[in-house]
Each structure stands twice: as structure tokens, then as C-alpha cells.
Scaffold this motif. Sequence first.
Motif, PDB file in Angstrom:
ATOM      1  N   CYS A  85     -34.234  32.655 -15.187  1.00 14.96           N
ATOM      2  CA  CYS A  85     -33.540  31.362 -15.248  1.00 14.96           C
ATOM      3  C   CYS A  85     -33.640  30.740 -13.863  1.00 14.96           C
ATOM      4  CB  CYS A  85     -32.078  31.594 -15.640  1.00 14.96           C
ATOM      5  SG  CYS A  85     -31.160  30.075 -15.908  1.00 14.96           S
ATOM      6  N   LYS A 100     -22.377  25.174 -19.695  1.00 14.80           N
ATOM      7  CA  LYS A 100     -22.810  26.295 -18.850  1.00 14.80           C
ATOM      8  C   LYS A 100     -22.698  27.614 -19.601  1.00 14.80           C
ATOM      9  CE  LYS A 100     -20.449  25.524 -15.115  1.00 14.80           C
ATOM     10  NZ  LYS A 100     -19.920  25.256 -13.770  1.00 14.80           N
ATOM     11  N   THR A 101     -21.584  27.781 -20.303  1.00 19.30           N
ATOM     12  CA  THR A 101     -21.379  29.004 -21.078  1.00 19.30           C
ATOM     13  C   THR A 101     -22.483  29.152 -22.119  1.00 19.30           C
ATOM     14  OG1 THR A 101     -19.029  28.758 -20.758  1.00 19.30           O
ATOM     15  CG2 THR A 101     -19.700  30.254 -22.505  1.00 19.30           C
ATOM     16  N   ARG A 104     -25.741  30.160 -20.534  1.00 18.45           N
ATOM     17  CA  ARG A 104     -25.727  31.540 -20.071  1.00 18.45           C
ATOM     18  C   ARG A 104     -26.027  32.489 -21.223  1.00 18.45           C
ATOM     19  NH1 ARG A 104     -20.888  31.635 -17.730  1.00 18.45           N
ATOM     20  NH2 ARG A 104     -21.641  31.248 -15.636  1.00 18.45           N
ATOM     21  N   GLU A 105     -25.606  32.117 -22.417  1.00 16.71           N
ATOM     22  CA  GLU A 105     -25.764  33.006 -23.575  1.00 16.71           C
ATOM     23  C   GLU A 105     -27.142  32.933 -24.218  1.00 16.71           C
ATOM     24  OE1 GLU A 105     -22.500  31.656 -25.881  1.00 16.71           O
ATOM     25  OE2 GLU A 105     -21.039  32.857 -24.756  1.00 16.71           O
ATOM     26  N   HIS A 165     -30.987  33.613 -24.170  1.00 17.22           N
ATOM     27  CA  HIS A 165     -31.784  34.553 -23.385  1.00 17.22           C
ATOM     28  C   HIS A 165     -33.261  34.209 -23.318  1.00 17.22           C
ATOM     29  CE1 HIS A 165     -28.336  36.839 -22.378  1.00 17.22           C
ATOM     30  NE2 HIS A 165     -27.968  36.847 -23.650  1.00 17.22           N
ATOM     31  N   GLU A 183     -24.289  29.555 -10.494  1.00 15.99           N
ATOM     32  CA  GLU A 183     -23.783  30.496 -11.495  1.00 15.99           C
ATOM     33  C   GLU A 183     -24.873  31.036 -12.417  1.00 15.99           C
ATOM     34  OE1 GLU A 183     -20.309  29.013 -13.526  1.00 15.99           O
ATOM     35  OE2 GLU A 183     -19.593  28.137 -11.655  1.00 15.99           O
ATOM     36  N   LEU A 184     -25.888  30.228 -12.689  1.00 11.80           N
ATOM     37  CA  LEU A 184     -26.862  30.644 -13.709  1.00 11.80           C
ATOM     38  C   LEU A 184     -28.240  31.032 -13.186  1.00 11.80           C
ATOM     39  CD1 LEU A 184     -24.774  29.478 -15.733  1.00 11.80           C
ATOM     40  CD2 LEU A 184     -26.683  28.545 -16.994  1.00 11.80           C
TER      41      LEU A 184
END
Length: 249
Positions: free
Chosen positions: A33, A181-182, A185-186, A188, A203-204
Amino acid sequence: MSPAIEVTDLRYRYHDGTEALRGITFSIERGDCVGLLGPNGSGKSTLLLHLNGILPEKARNTGHVRIMGEAVTAESLERVRRRVGLLFQDPDDQLFCATVEEDVAFGPRQLGLPEEEVQQRARDALARVGLRDYGHRATHHLSQGEKRRACLAGVLTCKPDILVLDEPTSGLDPRGRREFKTLLREIHATRLIATHDLELVVELCPRSIILDQGQIIADGPTRELLNDEELMLAHGLERPHILRHIHPH
Ligand code: ADP
Ligand code: MG
């Protein structure tokens, strides 16, 4: 294994003579990422549009783009577009069907999947982005945040290996940004995210690439780059507050 994305000496000039990309070279391994930073006009969107062949190959002055080892050409375009899901900077450029359901199902319908599977994928994707009961809604009446989520659902229904996101959190309120954002993040898939949202990048994205005037001026660990105040200021960026109390490792 070949990298997910491989760009070699990519140069691109628009019809009016604007030199938007001036020799871009980088690669991204599968599953990574990566953040793409840079001031407005630095070439972020132009670069991302090359990754699924939206800008015509023949207009490139030089360079190669490879997706999972395969060169992006007129012949490979269809395969490339199955692999690369692109979220446009402006959701209004992406949404073009009357209802959310039609829009989200458009990709898998184009792929010629059976209608039952199309509907299942659309339902799953809408649930995943928090728009479970939005299928019948008119796309042009959605709020900015809902539009972005509907666009992401549309991209996810094609199950891309690579997600290319152009300023995915711009125009969202703080809660919308957090939720987005959440979501990101999930997922893949391999992700390349152009953004001014430095918190999102910290964060990512363990790695970031900084563009300015069509060239890569830095490529490395996100925290190291963002902590380099001189580098950031020289390229129209700033050191984010959330790094104030964190030391680079
Ligand atoms: P960013 O996404 O980093 O803001 P862009 O890729 O949109 O940068 O733009 C890079 C450069 O190309 C800018 O100078 C911009 O004005 C120019 N540009 C972008 N789109 C076009 C277009 N369709 N025609 C001509 N010039 C363009
Ligand atoms: Mg842009």
C-alpha cells in the motif's frame, strides 16, 4: 514474481503541450500500500490514469507501464482493466448510471458474469461500503461521501488485484474520512493512493512517493519522508501534526 505495478521512464504530454509526466520510474510489489503525494498539478492523476490505460498508449512520448508483468497496450487493455480498479478524483466522472444499483453492477455486467452473480456482488459491495439499502437511490442525489462510497463499491464488484485511488477522502467530513480509511485498510489488494490526507498516508502506507512537476523527487518510508520538513516544504507539503510526537523508526 513480477511486481503488481511497474512504470519505466513514463513521459506524457497533453494535447496543449503541457508536459505532465517527465520520466517516471517506480515499481510496487503485490499487496503493498503506497501513498502518492505532491502539490496540485504535480501529475498524480495523470500518472494514475496510465495505470489502467485511460490515457492512450500512443500519446505517450516514451515509457512502459506493466501490470502484473503485462505491458498495458491496446491489446491487453481489457485484461488490465479487470485487474486495476481506478477510483477517479471526481466521483461525478465515475458515476454515470441513474441508480446506485445499476452503477455498482455495471462492471461485472460488462464482464459478462451471470446476472445472479452480478446482483450478489453488487449487494456484497454495497454492504461493505455501508450503503446496504441504497441500491434504488438516484446517484446524482447522493452526498459527496455517499458518492465516493458508491464509486468504491463499483470498483470492488470487479474484484481487482490492484486498487488505484485518486484523492479518495477529499471532500469528506471527519467521520467520512475515518470510515473510508477503515474500509481501505480492510482491502487486501495492492493499493496506490494519491492524496493530500497525510494522516491517511501515515496510517495506511508504509511507503510513499512524492511527485513534483511531473517527476519523482522522493520515494521511501512514509515516516522518514514526512518527517523531513525541508523536503515537505520545498514541494508544497507539510509535516503532519500527528508525527510531532512520533519519531521515525
Ligand atoms: P495532480 O493530479 O497532481 O493535481 P494532474 O495530473 O491533474 O496533477 O495535472 C498535471 C499537469 O497536467 C498540470 O499542469 C495540469 O494542468 C495538466 N493537465 C491535467 N489534465 C490536463 C488535460 N486534460 N489537458 C491539458 N493539461 C492537463
Ligand atoms: Mg489530481
